[in-house]
Design an enzyme around this catalytic site. Structure first.
Site, PDB file in Angstrom:
ATOM      1  N   SER A 140       0.845  -1.293   0.068  1.00 62.77           N
ATOM      2  CA  SER A 140       0.223   0.105   0.001  1.00 62.77           C
ATOM      3  C   SER A 140       0.861   1.163  -0.105  1.00 62.77           C
ATOM      4  O   SER A 140       2.119   1.213   0.237  1.00 62.77           O
ATOM      5  CB  SER A 140      -0.934   0.011   1.307  1.00 62.77           C
ATOM      6  N   TYR A 153      -0.789  -0.743  10.533  1.00 62.40           N
ATOM      7  CA  TYR A 153      -1.053  -1.260   9.247  1.00 62.40           C
ATOM      8  C   TYR A 153       0.185  -0.609   8.197  1.00 62.40           C
ATOM      9  O   TYR A 153       0.580  -1.158   7.341  1.00 62.40           O
ATOM     10  CB  TYR A 153      -2.272  -0.539   8.813  1.00 62.40           C
TER      11      TYR A 153
END
Ligand SMILES: NC(=O)c1ccc[n+]([C@@H]2O[C@H](COP(=O)([O-])OP(=O)(O)OC[C@H]3O[C@@H](n4cnc5c(N)ncnc54)[C@H](OP(=O)(O)O)[C@@H]3O)[C@@H](O)[C@H]2O)c1
Length: 246
Positions: A140, A153
């Site tokens: 990401s 994350y």
């Protein structure tokens, strides 16, 4: 020759779109995740316009690291080989700006990074021996900086980036492609209900870009507009970045 692929994290969102995209390209695919009913629906949609069933479901929880080798072997035997492994499983639970929760962080790292290592290592070893194959890890843009929003994350995706780089450096000389994909926001169940999502794309577009990058052996931003944006964001000195609301 018909390609054989595994998509881990295939029951919804980007992974589901990847299964459909791979089948449309003529591949045979095993779709892996925990929710078997959803996997069956994804495979039925993918197989709908085909003369033969090319997508098959396999239920597995990526936190079961000890069980990964058996799952991998069973799938490869069923597919009669393997050409592509895409690790797309991921979780991004909401974490408040004042929340510090080691157990939740552990779950995030377990799914986004440790599960990825388990599956990618098995495919890496196989691909090295056969001298071919494409390994894809879905990271990401969030892994490019440590943000306020979800430290674990961001850290899991940064860890995946570095793990993929090591695999690429090990395997390039053996003819294996290693692709790190860094999407920006994608409209999937993971982002449902979240606002302020810049350059939002749908899962099908994301899957198309991933599948056209299987030979890229490097880092691919999806959409590509994110590459210069993240290059600029990475140059922001920490003393300024910590004052920004991102
Ligand atoms: N959506 C975005 O904006 C965005 C942006 C950048 C990167 N990404 C990354 O893209 C990937 C796919 O995300 P998405 O947006 O498509 O989200 P999603 O629709 O929520 O899909 C996540 C997938 O991961 C699987 N998964 C989660 N925990 C699992 C476990 N313990 N064992 C096996 N599978 C598990 C889920 O299947 P089950 O729940 O059935 O197990 C599901 O198939 C993730 O790695 C995410 O971090 C997403």
């Amino acid at each position: 020759m018909q390609q054989r692929a595994i998509v881990v994290g295939a029951s919804s969102g980007i992974g589901a779109a990847l299964v459909e995209g791979l089948v449309r390209r003529g591949a045979r695919v095993t779709a892996v995740a925990r929710r078997g009913e959803l996997l069956v629906e994804v495979c039925a949609r993918a197989n709908a316009e085909q003369h033969e069933a090319r997508a098959t479901a396999y239920v597995h929880d990526v936190t079961d690291v000890e069980g990964t080798a058996a799952a991998f072997q069973a799938i490869v035997q069923e597919l009669d080989g393997l050409d592509i492994l895409i690790y797309c499983a991921g979780i991004m639970p909401e974490i408040g700006p004042d929340q510090y929760d080691p157990l939740l962080d552990q779950q995030i790292v377990q799914v986004n990074l440790i599960g990825a290592m388990a599956w990618l290592n098995l495919a890496a070893e196989r691909f090295r021996l056969q001298g071919s194959g494409s390994l894809v890890g879905v990271g990401s843009v969030a892994g490019d900086r440590g943000r306020i929003g979800n430290p674990a994350y961001c850290a899991s995706k940064a860890g995946l980036h570095t793990f993929m780089e090591s695999l690429r450096n090990r395997l390039d000389r053996h003819g294996v492609k290693v692709v790190t994909v860094k999407p920006g926001p994608v409209d999937t169940p993971m982002t449902a209900g979240r606002d302020k999502l810049p350059l939002l794309i749908d899962a099908e577009r994301c899957a198309r870009d991933i599948l056209s990058s299987l030979e890229a052996s490097g880092t691919v931003y999806v959409p590509g507009t994110w590459r210069p944006i993240m290059a600029a964001i990475q140059t922001i000195p920490s003393v300024f970045f910590r004052r920004m609301d991102v």
